[in-house]
Write a protein that holds these residues in place. Structure first.
Motif, mmCIF file in Angstrom:
data_model
loop_
_atom_site.group_PDB
_atom_site.id
_atom_site.type_symbol
_atom_site.label_atom_id
_atom_site.label_comp_id
_atom_site.label_asym_id
_atom_site.label_seq_id
_atom_site.Cartn_x
_atom_site.Cartn_y
_atom_site.Cartn_z
ATOM 1 N N LEU A 1 0.848 -1.183 0.000
ATOM 2 C CA LEU A 1 0.000 0.000 0.000
ATOM 3 C C LEU A 1 0.890 1.240 0.000
ATOM 4 N N THR A 2 0.719 2.099 -0.989
ATOM 5 C CA THR A 2 1.540 3.309 -1.106
ATOM 6 C C THR A 2 0.635 4.529 -1.267
ATOM 7 N N ILE A 3 1.229 5.692 -1.109
ATOM 8 C CA ILE A 3 0.518 6.935 -1.372
ATOM 9 C C ILE A 3 0.325 7.042 -2.878
ATOM 10 N N LYS A 4 -0.860 7.405 -3.273
ATOM 11 C CA LYS A 4 -1.181 7.511 -4.698
ATOM 12 C C LYS A 4 -0.210 8.461 -5.395
ATOM 13 N N GLY A 5 0.359 8.006 -6.501
ATOM 14 C CA GLY A 5 1.287 8.824 -7.273
ATOM 15 C C GLY A 5 2.742 8.699 -6.839
ATOM 16 N N THR A 6 3.037 7.724 -6.012
ATOM 17 C CA THR A 6 4.384 7.529 -5.470
ATOM 18 C C THR A 6 5.272 6.714 -6.393
ATOM 19 N N LYS A 7 6.534 7.066 -6.426
ATOM 20 C CA LYS A 7 7.571 6.235 -7.038
ATOM 21 C C LYS A 7 8.152 5.409 -5.896
ATOM 22 N N VAL A 8 8.175 4.097 -6.033
ATOM 23 C CA VAL A 8 8.701 3.231 -4.986
ATOM 24 C C VAL A 8 10.170 2.932 -5.274
ATOM 25 N N ILE A 9 11.037 3.427 -4.393
ATOM 26 C CA ILE A 9 12.468 3.135 -4.455
ATOM 27 C C ILE A 9 12.929 2.898 -3.022
ATOM 28 N N PRO A 10 13.046 1.638 -2.607
ATOM 29 C CA PRO A 10 13.520 1.385 -1.250
ATOM 30 C C PRO A 10 14.852 2.088 -0.970
ATOM 31 N N GLN A 11 15.007 2.574 0.238
ATOM 32 C CA GLN A 11 16.191 3.326 0.635
ATOM 33 C C GLN A 11 17.480 2.581 0.288
ATOM 34 N N GLN A 12 17.486 1.271 0.430
ATOM 35 C CA GLN A 12 18.671 0.468 0.122
ATOM 36 C C GLN A 12 19.034 0.509 -1.359
ATOM 37 N N GLU A 13 18.065 0.809 -2.225
ATOM 38 C CA GLU A 13 18.300 0.824 -3.675
ATOM 39 C C GLU A 13 18.625 2.210 -4.221
ATOM 40 N N LEU A 14 18.494 3.242 -3.404
ATOM 41 C CA LEU A 14 18.702 4.618 -3.886
ATOM 42 C C LEU A 14 20.033 4.829 -4.601
ATOM 43 N N PRO A 15 21.154 4.350 -4.062
ATOM 44 C CA PRO A 15 22.425 4.603 -4.753
ATOM 45 C C PRO A 15 22.451 4.119 -6.202
ATOM 46 N N ASP A 16 21.737 3.032 -6.490
ATOM 47 C CA ASP A 16 21.723 2.476 -7.842
ATOM 48 C C ASP A 16 20.616 3.024 -8.729
ATOM 49 N N ARG A 17 19.737 3.874 -8.163
ATOM 50 C CA ARG A 17 18.569 4.327 -8.933
ATOM 51 C C ARG A 17 18.429 5.855 -8.982
ATOM 52 N N LEU A 18 19.514 6.558 -8.710
ATOM 53 C CA LEU A 18 19.464 8.028 -8.750
ATOM 54 C C LEU A 18 19.039 8.559 -10.112
ATOM 55 N N GLU B 1 11.113 15.546 4.114
ATOM 56 C CA GLU B 1 10.513 14.317 4.620
ATOM 57 C C GLU B 1 9.033 14.554 4.895
ATOM 58 N N LEU B 2 8.196 13.632 4.463
ATOM 59 C CA LEU B 2 6.767 13.697 4.752
ATOM 60 C C LEU B 2 6.558 13.235 6.194
ATOM 61 N N THR B 3 6.098 14.140 7.037
ATOM 62 C CA THR B 3 5.954 13.813 8.454
ATOM 63 C C THR B 3 4.893 12.730 8.666
ATOM 64 N N GLY B 4 5.217 11.796 9.532
ATOM 65 C CA GLY B 4 4.275 10.737 9.878
ATOM 66 C C GLY B 4 4.275 9.547 8.952
ATOM 67 N N GLY B 5 4.913 9.662 7.792
ATOM 68 C CA GLY B 5 4.999 8.552 6.860
ATOM 69 C C GLY B 5 3.647 8.054 6.376
ATOM 70 N N ILE B 6 3.646 6.824 5.886
ATOM 71 C CA ILE B 6 2.425 6.222 5.361
ATOM 72 C C ILE B 6 1.364 6.060 6.450
ATOM 73 N N ALA B 7 1.801 5.875 7.700
ATOM 74 C CA ALA B 7 0.837 5.701 8.793
ATOM 75 C C ALA B 7 -0.036 6.942 8.971
ATOM 76 N N ALA B 8 0.577 8.121 8.967
ATOM 77 C CA ALA B 8 -0.189 9.367 9.106
ATOM 78 C C ALA B 8 -1.088 9.570 7.896
ATOM 79 N N TRP B 9 -0.572 9.274 6.719
ATOM 80 C CA TRP B 9 -1.337 9.427 5.480
ATOM 81 C C TRP B 9 -2.601 8.569 5.527
ATOM 82 N N LYS B 10 -2.442 7.303 5.901
ATOM 83 C CA LYS B 10 -3.596 6.395 5.978
ATOM 84 C C LYS B 10 -4.570 6.831 7.065
ATOM 85 N N GLU B 11 -4.041 7.299 8.190
ATOM 86 C CA GLU B 11 -4.887 7.738 9.302
ATOM 87 C C GLU B 11 -5.805 8.884 8.873
ATOM 88 N N MET B 12 -5.334 9.711 7.945
ATOM 89 C CA MET B 12 -6.116 10.849 7.463
ATOM 90 C C MET B 12 -7.005 10.479 6.281
#
Length: 130
Positions: free
Chosen positions: A46-63, A100-111
């Motif tokens: 489950l992601t925020i609508k319109g998000t690009k998913v790039i796990p933090q561990q993969e960032l160096p290879d996907r800049l 940084e989006l405060t609260g992450g996905i948890a705050a987003w879903k809560e709202m």
């Protein structure tokens, strides 16, 4: 550091879900939203609508997938997770403008803000190949 300096720095480095949505309405092309959560795919489907998913561990290879001209907004699980902060630090070191989006996905879903099921979208596009 004075309290005022701390809060000014915090506000400069973060954006609330409400402020993000409001700003996106005014200027839809201003931001590039990235879900940087690590972990099993089924837990972060489950992601925020319109998000690009790039796990933090993969960032160096996907800049190369990130636009330098936009402000990057990163998010992770919730207020207790520091994955988005690690990702933001890394991106800032590489010349990106980041918040940084405060609260992450948890705050987003809560709202009850718009989300999408990235696993379903990926599997549908993989099967179609249109």
């Amino acid at each position: 550091m004075l309290a005022l300096d701390y809060f000014n720095a915090r506000l400069e480095a973060t954006i609330s879900p409400m402020d993000y949505l409001k700003s996106k309405q005014i200027d839809p092309d201003k931001y590039f939203l990235i879900d940087v959560r690590n972990g099993p795919v089924h837990l972060r489907s489950l992601t925020i609508k319109g998000t690009k998913v790039i796990p933090q561990q993969e960032l160096p290879d996907r800049l190369n997938e990130l636009p330098k001209e936009k402000e990057i907004i990163v998010y992770c699980w919730d207020v207790w997770c520091n994955t988005a902060a690690k990702a933001a630090k890394f991106l800032l070191e590489h010349g990106y403008k980041v918040k940084e989006l405060t609260g992450g996905i948890a705050a987003w879903k809560e709202m009850n803000f718009p989300v999408s099921d990235s696993i379903q979208e990926v599997s549908m596009s993989d099967s179609c190949r249109c």
